[in-house]
Design a protein around this motif. Structure first.
Motif, PDB file in Angstrom:
ATOM      1  N   ASP A  48      -4.670  13.189  -0.472  1.00 40.48           N
ATOM      2  CA  ASP A  48      -3.958  14.283  -1.122  1.00 40.48           C
ATOM      3  C   ASP A  48      -2.617  13.834  -1.703  1.00 40.48           C
ATOM      4  N   SER A  49      -2.096  12.715  -1.254  1.00 36.23           N
ATOM      5  CA  SER A  49      -0.840  12.186  -1.786  1.00 36.23           C
ATOM      6  C   SER A  49      -1.119  11.392  -3.061  1.00 36.23           C
ATOM      7  N   GLU A  50      -0.584  11.865  -4.179  1.00 35.18           N
ATOM      8  CA  GLU A  50      -0.800  11.167  -5.441  1.00 35.18           C
ATOM      9  C   GLU A  50      -0.252   9.742  -5.387  1.00 35.18           C
ATOM     10  N   LEU A  51       0.904   9.581  -4.772  1.00 36.64           N
ATOM     11  CA  LEU A  51       1.520   8.264  -4.661  1.00 36.64           C
ATOM     12  C   LEU A  51       0.617   7.303  -3.880  1.00 36.64           C
ATOM     13  N   ALA A  52       0.132   7.743  -2.735  1.00 39.75           N
ATOM     14  CA  ALA A  52      -0.740   6.892  -1.915  1.00 39.75           C
ATOM     15  C   ALA A  52      -2.054   6.605  -2.630  1.00 39.75           C
ATOM     16  N   GLU A  54      -2.674   6.539  -5.823  1.00 36.06           N
ATOM     17  CA  GLU A  54      -2.450   5.590  -6.917  1.00 36.06           C
ATOM     18  C   GLU A  54      -2.195   4.175  -6.405  1.00 36.06           C
ATOM     19  N   GLU A  55      -1.466   4.044  -5.305  1.00 37.09           N
ATOM     20  CA  GLU A  55      -1.183   2.718  -4.742  1.00 37.09           C
ATOM     21  C   GLU A  55      -2.466   2.057  -4.233  1.00 37.09           C
ATOM     22  N   VAL A  56      -3.269   2.807  -3.492  1.00 36.04           N
ATOM     23  CA  VAL A  56      -4.540   2.269  -2.987  1.00 36.04           C
ATOM     24  C   VAL A  56      -5.437   1.886  -4.158  1.00 36.04           C
ATOM     25  N   SER A  57      -5.525   2.762  -5.158  1.00 34.56           N
ATOM     26  CA  SER A  57      -6.350   2.478  -6.334  1.00 34.56           C
ATOM     27  C   SER A  57      -5.878   1.221  -7.050  1.00 34.56           C
ATOM     28  N   ARG A  58      -4.563   1.066  -7.204  1.00 37.98           N
ATOM     29  CA  ARG A  58      -4.012  -0.107  -7.878  1.00 37.98           C
ATOM     30  C   ARG A  58      -4.353  -1.392  -7.122  1.00 37.98           C
ATOM     31  N   ARG A 144       1.017   1.284   6.011  1.00 41.15           N
ATOM     32  CA  ARG A 144       2.036   0.220   6.048  1.00 41.15           C
ATOM     33  C   ARG A 144       1.426  -1.158   5.797  1.00 41.15           C
ATOM     34  N   ASN A 145       0.097  -1.247   5.888  1.00 38.44           N
ATOM     35  CA  ASN A 145      -0.591  -2.533   5.766  1.00 38.44           C
ATOM     36  C   ASN A 145      -1.659  -2.526   4.674  1.00 38.44           C
ATOM     37  N   LEU A 146      -1.388  -1.839   3.577  1.00 39.98           N
ATOM     38  CA  LEU A 146      -2.391  -1.719   2.517  1.00 39.98           C
ATOM     39  C   LEU A 146      -2.775  -3.060   1.903  1.00 39.98           C
ATOM     40  N   HIS A 147      -1.936  -4.069   2.059  1.00 41.79           N
ATOM     41  CA  HIS A 147      -2.261  -5.392   1.519  1.00 41.79           C
ATOM     42  C   HIS A 147      -3.536  -5.950   2.149  1.00 41.79           C
ATOM     43  N   ARG A 148      -3.932  -5.447   3.321  1.00 42.66           N
ATOM     44  CA  ARG A 148      -5.160  -5.892   4.000  1.00 42.66           C
ATOM     45  C   ARG A 148      -6.422  -5.227   3.444  1.00 42.66           C
ATOM     46  N   LEU A 149      -6.250  -4.201   2.644  1.00 40.59           N
ATOM     47  CA  LEU A 149      -7.372  -3.378   2.201  1.00 40.59           C
ATOM     48  C   LEU A 149      -8.463  -4.146   1.449  1.00 40.59           C
TER      49      LEU A 149
END
Length: 159
Positions: A48-52, A54-58, A144-149
């Motif tokens: 639901d967070s547009e910021l999150a 977009e960050e995950v999508s990027r 906090r650890n999206l780089h692992r995604l």
């Protein structure tokens, strides 16, 4: 990217409720064309967070994945079927339906048995690991650890 949202629901909805919600138009779904040489399995991101979102999508697009993003669980089943998604990343704390409850509904739906589901939250790793066991998620990740995604998505997509 805080996950301090609360939900007014006191118990998970039935599988029928998810199907009913999925009859709503999914105009909010946005497909992103992957770069050349991208992975073929689309990844669905629900937050639901547009910021999150977009960050995950990027992060996923930069790693070569095709991404379909939704701002709520409404239309999720329809998006999964239409785009043949194999991996779903869902925020745990959303106002319309908690991500772990959505995962429970996915597991009850025979059309969605192929899914690998990652629960995502800004909460502690310990809380997420407990939730992973309870909800039978395939993986969890802290915001906090999206780089692992990308590594997690690649592992789950290869199953």
């Amino acid at each position: 990217m805080s996950d301090r949202n609360t939900t007014s629901q006191t118990k998970p909805p039935t599988a029928g409720a998810l199907e009913d919600a999925d009859t709503a138009p999914s105009a909010s779904a946005s497909s992103v064309i992957p770069p050349s040489g991208a992975m073929t399995a689309p990844v669905l991101v629900i937050d639901d967070s547009e910021l999150a979102r977009e960050e995950v999508s990027r992060i996923l697009r930069d790693a070569g994945w095709q991404v379909v993003a939704l701002p709520s669980p409404i239309g999720a089943t329809q998006a999964i079927v239409r785009h043949q998604a194999r991996v779903v990343i869902v925020d745990v704390f959303m106002p319309t339906l908690r991500g772990d409850w959505l995962l429970t509904l996915f597991r009850k739906n025979p059309r969605l048995g192929h899914l690998s589901v990652i629960l995502m939250s800004g909460h502690s790793e310990q809380e997420l690991e407990r939730l992973q066991m309870e909800a039978q998620a395939d993986a969890v990740i802290s915001k906090r650890n999206l780089h692992r995604l990308p590594v997690i998505v690649r592992r789950l997509a290869q199953r």
